[in-house]
Scaffold this active site. Structure first.
Site, PDB file in Angstrom:
ATOM      1  CG  ASP A 116     -13.666  -7.110   2.219  1.00 31.64           C
ATOM      2  OD1 ASP A 116     -13.318  -6.409   3.118  1.00 31.64           O
ATOM      3  OD2 ASP A 116     -14.203  -6.681   1.352  1.00 31.64           O
TER       4      ASP A 116
ATOM      5  CE1 TYR B  10      -3.521  -2.671   0.531  1.00 34.10           C
ATOM      6  CE2 TYR B  10      -4.554  -0.649   1.260  1.00 34.10           C
ATOM      7  CZ  TYR B  10      -4.929  -1.994   0.742  1.00 34.10           C
ATOM      8  OH  TYR B  10      -5.850  -2.523   0.871  1.00 34.10           O
TER       9      TYR B  10
ATOM     10  CG  ASP C 224      -8.198  -4.636   1.591  1.00 38.41           C
ATOM     11  OD1 ASP C 224      -8.987  -4.270   2.306  1.00 38.41           O
ATOM     12  OD2 ASP C 224      -8.111  -4.662   0.638  1.00 38.41           O
TER      13      ASP C 224
ATOM     14  CE  LYS D 107       2.025 -17.295  -3.266  1.00 38.12           C
ATOM     15  NZ  LYS D 107       1.077 -18.324  -3.671  1.00 38.12           N
TER      16      LYS D 107
ATOM     17  CG  ASP E 213      -1.964 -19.805  -2.250  1.00 42.64           C
ATOM     18  OD1 ASP E 213      -1.349 -19.833  -1.218  1.00 42.64           O
ATOM     19  OD2 ASP E 213      -1.348 -20.634  -3.244  1.00 42.64           O
TER      20      ASP E 213
HETATM   21  C1  IPM Z   1     -10.337  -1.283   4.369  1.00 42.70           C
HETATM   22  C2  IPM Z   1     -10.555  -0.551   2.858  1.00 42.70           C
HETATM   23  C3  IPM Z   1      -9.382   0.355   2.787  1.00 42.70           C
HETATM   24  C4  IPM Z   1      -8.177  -0.418   2.389  1.00 42.70           C
HETATM   25  C5  IPM Z   1      -9.740   1.218   1.449  1.00 42.70           C
HETATM   26  C6  IPM Z   1     -11.074   2.075   1.436  1.00 42.70           C
HETATM   27  C7  IPM Z   1      -8.658   2.042   1.200  1.00 42.70           C
HETATM   28  O1  IPM Z   1     -11.026  -1.458   1.879  1.00 42.70           O
HETATM   29  O2  IPM Z   1     -10.129  -0.531   5.062  1.00 42.70           O
HETATM   30  O3  IPM Z   1     -10.251  -2.389   4.183  1.00 42.70           O
HETATM   31  O4  IPM Z   1      -7.833  -1.009   1.601  1.00 42.70           O
HETATM   32  O5  IPM Z   1      -7.387  -0.616   3.671  1.00 42.70           O
HETATM   33 MG    MG Z   2     -10.914  -3.393   2.674  1.00 43.55          MG
END
Ligand code: IPM
Ligand code: MG
Length: 371
Positions: free
Chosen positions: A249, A142, A245, A189, A221
């Protein structure tokens, strides 16, 4: 207790979910005699629209002065579909994380038992899930060098990690594992990436200082598969910025809705609390977004202040609304209430002595229960 909270509603559904969390914060203040002074500030697409800058200096100053930051969501499709945009809403959040030195993003994933059937995963797979992701937040791909070459026809992003950046978040993760079920899984990884081999080296060295913690190593993975195949095997997942990240999710699928997952970002200065979901632009302004992730982020904020009873109370109120089926459409498309009503009920449960037996029948007619 008297605390200053910087409130950054952000974009999309951000303002709606933040409003509910603030209702709940006010309810906590009333019940427990605290004073929470809120300072609102701009960040994201809304800040670009109003000031041309996704993170105005004023916002940074307000956050620095505050005891904690409560943040909603960021992002707007008009920027997503324009890869050549020079200024992007997300830059605001990334810069704020860097400014505040928020290197540790903590994302607990907990299954609410009344919602087991909301998950697309089978009950026997997800039963007993109770894990937390420790995601490094201010380095890695990032924040490494990035750019364009060959007149824009080639592009690169560098995944850079310094040993010190790994040690500080790994320390937090090891300590969390020590307080929890004594298991830490490093997700990387290392079969391909040099930076991942450094993570492994550092974590292996540190493991000697935490003999009570069992350490496991998984390639990302494989981890992506395991978190949905057998999530209850995990306790603390430690990982870098990008993998964290993605994996976090993915873990939200276990709970049935990404609208349930809170997070805390800790580091060198003021801590920040935010739901893990995005700005969900399709739902913005419709009063249908799930505010529980933001309300649970508020619970993490209270816990951070050492207000353990208050945090517990918010969590219990959330458990109760879920148990009562007083949820937004993401959790029950056939029988739901609005985002603001969920906020009202949670706030009310926090402030009064409601329990399993309180009737909420009239909530659907627009009245709050009379007690
Ligand atoms: C998160 C989001 C952020 C990230 C974005 C909005 C920059 O997806 O907080 O998980 O990638 O960190
Ligand atoms: Mg995110």
């Amino acid at each position: 207790m008297k605390k200053r909270i910087a409130v950054l509603p952000g974009d999309g559904i951000g303002p709606e979910v933040i409003k509910q969390a603030v209702k709940v914060m006010d309810a906590i203040a009333n019940r427990y005699n605290h004073e929470f002074i809120t300072d609102y500030a701009l960040m994201g697409a809304i800040a670009i629209d109003e000031t041309g800058n996704p993170l105005p200096q004023e916002t940074i100053d307000i956050c620095r002065m505050a005891d904690a930051v409560l943040f909603g969501a960021i992002g707007d499709p008009k920027y997503d579909n324009d890869p050549s945009a020079k200024v992007r809403p997300e830059q605001g959040l990334l810069r704020l994380r860097k400014e505040l030195g928020l290197y540790a993003n903590i994302r607990p994933v907990r299954l609410f038992s009344p919602l087991v059937d909301r998950s697309p995963l089978k009950e026997e797979r997800i039963k007993g899930t109770d894990l937390v992701v420790y995601r490094e937040l201010t380095s890695g791909i990032y924040f490494g060098d990035k750019g364009r070459l060959e007149g824009g026809r080639a592009a690169f992003d560098t995944c850079y990690y310094h040993e010190d950046e790994i040690v500080r978040i790994a320390t937090m993760a090891f300590e969390a594992a020590g307080r929890r079920r004594h298991k830490l899984t490093l997700v990387d990884k290392a079969n391909v990436l040099e930076s991942s081999r450094l993570w492994r080296e550092v974590v292996q060295k540190m493991a000697k200082d935490y003999p009570s913690v069992e350490v496991d190593y998984l390639f990302v993975d494989n981890a992506a598969m395991q978190v949905v195949q057998n999530p209850s095997q995990f306790d603390v997942i430690l990982t870098g910025n990008m993998f964290g990240d993605i994996i976090s999710d993915e873990t939200s699928v276990i709970t049935g809705s990404i609208g349930l997952l809170p997070s805390a970002s800790l580091g060198e200065a003021t801590s920040l609390f935010e739901p893990i979901h995005g700005s969900y632009p399709q739902a913005a302004g419709k009063d249908i977004a799930n505010p529980l992730a933001t309300i649970l982020s508020l619970a993490m904020l209270l816990e951070h202040f050492g207000l353990l009873e208050e945090a517990k109370r918010v969590e219990q109120a959330v458990e109760l609304v879920i148990a009562k089926g007083l949820v937004t459409p993401d959790l029950n498309a056939d029988n739901f209430i609005s985002c603001s009503k969920v906020g009202d009920v949670v706030a009310m449960m926090v402030e009064s002595d409601l329990d399993e037996d309180t009737s909420f029948d009239n909530i659907f007619e627009g009245n709050l229960p009379l007690i």
